[in-house]
Scaffold this active site. Structure first.
Site, mmCIF file in Angstrom:
data_model
loop_
_atom_site.group_PDB
_atom_site.id
_atom_site.type_symbol
_atom_site.label_atom_id
_atom_site.label_comp_id
_atom_site.label_asym_id
_atom_site.label_seq_id
_atom_site.Cartn_x
_atom_site.Cartn_y
_atom_site.Cartn_z
ATOM 1 N N ASP A 145 0.855 -1.171 0.000
ATOM 2 C CA ASP A 145 0.000 0.000 0.000
ATOM 3 C C ASP A 145 0.901 1.234 0.000
ATOM 4 O O ASP A 145 2.065 1.168 0.400
ATOM 5 C CB ASP A 145 -0.893 -0.019 1.241
ATOM 6 C CG ASP A 145 -1.775 1.206 1.332
ATOM 7 O OD1 ASP A 145 -2.399 1.565 0.319
ATOM 8 O OD2 ASP A 145 -1.824 1.810 2.408
ATOM 9 N N ASP A 201 -1.598 -0.839 6.138
ATOM 10 C CA ASP A 201 -1.803 -0.360 7.510
ATOM 11 C C ASP A 201 -3.223 0.079 7.803
ATOM 12 O O ASP A 201 -3.559 0.351 8.943
ATOM 13 C CB ASP A 201 -0.849 0.809 7.810
ATOM 14 C CG ASP A 201 -1.297 2.105 7.142
ATOM 15 O OD1 ASP A 201 -1.880 2.042 6.046
ATOM 16 O OD2 ASP A 201 -1.059 3.172 7.722
ATOM 17 N N ASP A 210 -7.057 -2.104 3.959
ATOM 18 C CA ASP A 210 -6.048 -3.081 3.545
ATOM 19 C C ASP A 210 -6.306 -4.465 4.127
ATOM 20 O O ASP A 210 -5.708 -5.446 3.662
ATOM 21 C CB ASP A 210 -4.646 -2.627 3.983
ATOM 22 C CG ASP A 210 -4.217 -1.346 3.296
ATOM 23 O OD1 ASP A 210 -4.529 -1.193 2.104
ATOM 24 O OD2 ASP A 210 -3.582 -0.499 3.958
#
Length: 776
Positions: A323, A519, A523
């Site tokens: 990410d 995080d 996600d």
């Protein structure tokens, strides 16, 4: 007797004989029997020696049978079966010394393996033992100690010196000094001011302070980590199942070799000798020892791995998906630049914007205020402050009507403001416009910056065998592609929904073992879909941590590269220990089958093999020094000092660019004054900083980086910065002599300023990535 009754009795028997307290007792008994027999043999009492050795052999038979039954209960036949056959064989052919040596080998291996597991899991057990059990709650009646489960959100707690923070909360006292090493792996003490968040599990390293709880026990940070740590085990690792598969063919092979030796020679002693050297009791336990050692090593660095399977899979990973926000970037916007109108100084524009934004909860407002305070600007107290969601704040500052946020469509855009729009588009930055009394006075450009350790981390991951690096983000394509270009990623997918991320992860899993790092709550599905999910747990969501196989408890993505290196090392040592030990055992079996190795000598040899592979497995506990340069405490202190100075010098970099812009717009007295102010900042602040880096920081780093050549290119940048600064000073001398800037000076002076700005920004970035990211 019913099957159920028989099973229950077997379970009780195996519970007794495999008790961990039995191992040291068995070791003492077998050692005493061997020594007593040796003394008797030396004194000529061979009959008494045989008795002692026979008793030592018999003492190990029952535990060995128990270990075999315990293995059968778990669905596999362990190599302890060979030990039982070998012990019985030595008794049958009256090779009592060999039997005593096997018994000692068996008990020593078990005791050594148990000690290895205790040592390897020390850090994980320390994590569990560190968990608080109660809290001190302040009420109107005073302070009372209550069970941790009774703490509710909003309770006011007292944390004394040396105590563990029981739940997540906010500091209610003036400040709190904390040791966060349990969560982060870093030994530095951190000071948290009033209203700052504190995570449970950290230790109060200062005086007592009050904490307002923001979570219950079960929802707090440390409770989540403990839940993960309790699951940390090597038993389900594929490499351990691989060891079981080794045993599946090693056991019948050993019996076949023993039977073949009997058929060819007709000598039962040779058969017993083969069984003796085919008794690798701790041999196949070396694999779980190595895996647990890897788990322990990772936990010291603030990497909590759910189980041995996750560690083993991480060592085989070839694709990494990340990410962007909070993983590759810091997850919090920072001021990129401050651009002011021609009649306003950038520092004054920032001061006015931060003064008004002091009362705003917006994340961009907080970034502006933090930057102003870092630069030591004196903020004024605003009055009549109002804020319109999505538009920004307005109020009165120092007698002027100020607004900060979006500029209205009707607001006139001067040329400098149009240039700001262009730059924001090119840099992928957000713009907070400052108006003073209805006129545009400045603009603050903000962007979520890259983590300093991200480039180094990705280089190390590639070196460790990660072949494909992708970024998945819900952000816009432009900033995503810019980050990908800077980091050299193989691909980038932008504007993704959580479902899109899951689909991408599943597609990548079809080609290789895949790791997903994130995080946020969005996600969590992708982390669960990957072969290995890694959560940035320091500031990440509970959902992502719960869905992950690995949690980084410190806010450093470079710990992921460390975890990959540890996983690969642990897996390599585990396979090496299992295969190496079995190959040595096979060679000894061949020698015994040919009559070159009698039972007693074979028992001694096998003892050495078993101890060697267990000790080899424990190497997974050691640090791989090549993975991270070893810094002295003095070098770390210098890194932290110069990193802080980089933050303080951002206004100097902005001043250099602002002076160049003013020369381009209106090369008159105001532009000359801006250049003079820039020269003053360069002389008083920047050049002393560069000189100190050259003569203090670089020599301190040279030993860890392999010598002075490692910093040579950065030293060359220092020389270029000094050269351009001297060039600017010469232009100012000429301007003072001629009463102003001559037309022939403008192009070169402007080029020098823009060039200096570019060199400084590149130089700062390189130092932050290559040097400052080395320190914890």
């Amino acid at each position: 007797m019913t099957h159920r009754t028989f099973t229950a009795r077997v379970r009780r028997l195996t519970t007794v004989v495999v008790s961990p307290r039995l191992e040291p007792v068995l070791l003492a008994v077998t050692a005493a029997a061997l020594v007593a027999g040796g003394i008797a043999w030396l004194t000529g009492a061979s009959g008494l020696a045989g008795l002692f050795w026979g008793l030592g052999t018999l003492s190990a038979v029952a535990p060995a049978v128990g270990w075999v039954l315990a293995a059968l209960r778990h669905g596999h036949a362990g190599v302890d079966l060979i030990a039982v056959l070998a012990l019985g064989g030595t008794l049958a052919v009256h090779e009592y010394l060999a039997g005593a040596l096997i018994a000692l080998m068996l008990s020593t291996g078990r005791a050594l393996e148990a000690a290895a597991r205790r040592r390897a899991s020390h850090d994980l057990r320390a994590l569990l033992e560190h968990a608080p059990r109660s809290a001190r709650r302040r009420t109107e009646a005073g302070v009372a100690t209550v069970p941790l489960s009774d703490v509710a959100v909003g309770d006011l707690l007292v944390v004394g010196p040396g105590e563990v923070v029981p739940v997540d909360g906010r500091v209610e006292s003036a400040a709190a000094v904390l040791d966060e090493s349990v969560l982060t792996g870093e030994s530095l003490q951190i000071e948290r001011a009033r209203d700052e968040l504190v995570r449970s599990g950290v230790v109060n390293a200062g005086g007592a302070f009050e904490l307002r709880s923001t979570a219950t026990e079960q929802d707090s940070t440390y409770a989540g980590i403990v839940r993960l740590a309790r699951q940390a085990s090597a038993e389900s690792a594929p490499v351990v199942r691989l060891a079981d598969r080794y045993a599946a063919w090693f056991l019948p092979l050993s019996l076949a070799v023993a039977g073949l030796a009997w058929l060819i020679s007709g000598n039962a002693v040779r058969t017993v000798a083969v069984l003796v050297v085919a008794t690798p009791c701790p041999l196949l336990l070396a694999a779980p020892v190595a895996i647990v050692s890897g788990l322990s090593r990772a936990s010291r660095l603030g990497v909590v791995i759910r189980d041995g399977g996750a560690l083993e899979n991480l060592g085989r990973a070839r694709t990494l998906l990340l990410d962007k926000t909070g993983t590759l970037t810091r997850g919090r916007p920072r001021v990129l630049d401050v651009i002011a109108a021609p009649d306003v100084k950038p520092s004054e524009a920032l001061r006015l914007a931060a003064s008004l934004d002091q009362y705003s909860p917006h994340v961009l407002a907080q970034a502006i205020v933090d930057t102003a305070r870092e630069r030591g600007l004196a903020l004024s107290v605003p009055t009549d402050v109002t804020e319109e969601p999505g538009r920004g704040a307005t109020g009165n500052v120092d007698g002027h009507q100020i607004s900060i946020g979006r500029a209205g469509a009707a607001t006139a855009r001067p040329d400098w403001a149009k240039a700001v729009d262009t730059r924001a588009l090119l840099d992928g930055a957000a713009v907070a416009w400052l108006t003073v009394d209805g006129h545009l006075a400045g603009a603050v450009l903000l962007r979520d910056p890259l983590r300093h350790d991200a480039p180094r981390t990705l280089r190390h991951l590639r070196a460790a065998g990660i072949e494909r690096l992708l970024m998945l983000t819900g952000d816009r394509a432009a900033p995503a592609h810019e980050v990908a270009a800077v980091l050299g990623l193989d691909d980038v997918r932008a504007e993704l929904s959580p479902a899109d991320k899951v689909a991408t992860v599943r597609a990548e899993r079809e080609h290789a073992v895949t790791v997903m790092v994130g995080d946020g709550v969005n996600d969590a599905p992708a982390l669960a879909a990957a072969d290995i999910g890694v959560a940035m747990g320091a500031r990440g969501s509970t959902a992502s941590s719960e869905a992950a196989d690995i949690v980084l408890t410190t806010d450093r993505v470079d710990r992921l590269a460390d975890a990959v290196a540890i996983a690969q090392r642990a897996r390599r040592i585990a396979v090496q220990s299992a295969l190496g030990g079995m190959l040595m055992s096979l060679a000894a079996m061949a020698a015994a089958a040919l009559g070159f190795l009698p039972p007693a000598a074979g028992a001694l040899l096998q003892e050495g093999i078993d101890i060697a592979v267990i000790l080899n497995a424990l190497r997974a506990l050691r640090t791989d020094e090549a993975a991270r340069p070893a810094l002295t405490s003095g070098a770390e202190a210098l890194i932290h000092r110069f990193a802080a100075e980089h933050d303080d010098l951002q206004d100097v970099l902005e001043s250099v660019r602002d002076a160049a812009d003013r020369l381009s717009d209106t090369p008159g007295p105001q532009a000359l004054a801006a250049v003079e102010e820039t020269h003053r900042l360069l002389t008083e602040r920047l050049l002393p900083h560069e000189y100190a880096e050259e003569h203090q920081l670089y020599p301190a780093l040279a030993p860890a980086l392999g010598g002075p050549e490692a910093t040579a290119t950065m030293s060359r940048a220092h020389s270029e910065i000094e050269r351009l600064s001297r060039r600017i000073a010469t232009h100012l001398q000429l301007a003072h002599a001629d009463g102003g800037l001559a037309p022939g000076q403008l192009d070169d002076l402007r080029s020098s300023l823009y060039g200096l700005n570019t060199v400084l920004r590149l130089h700062f970035t390189q130092e932050e990535e290559n040097y400052f990211s080395l320190a914890p």
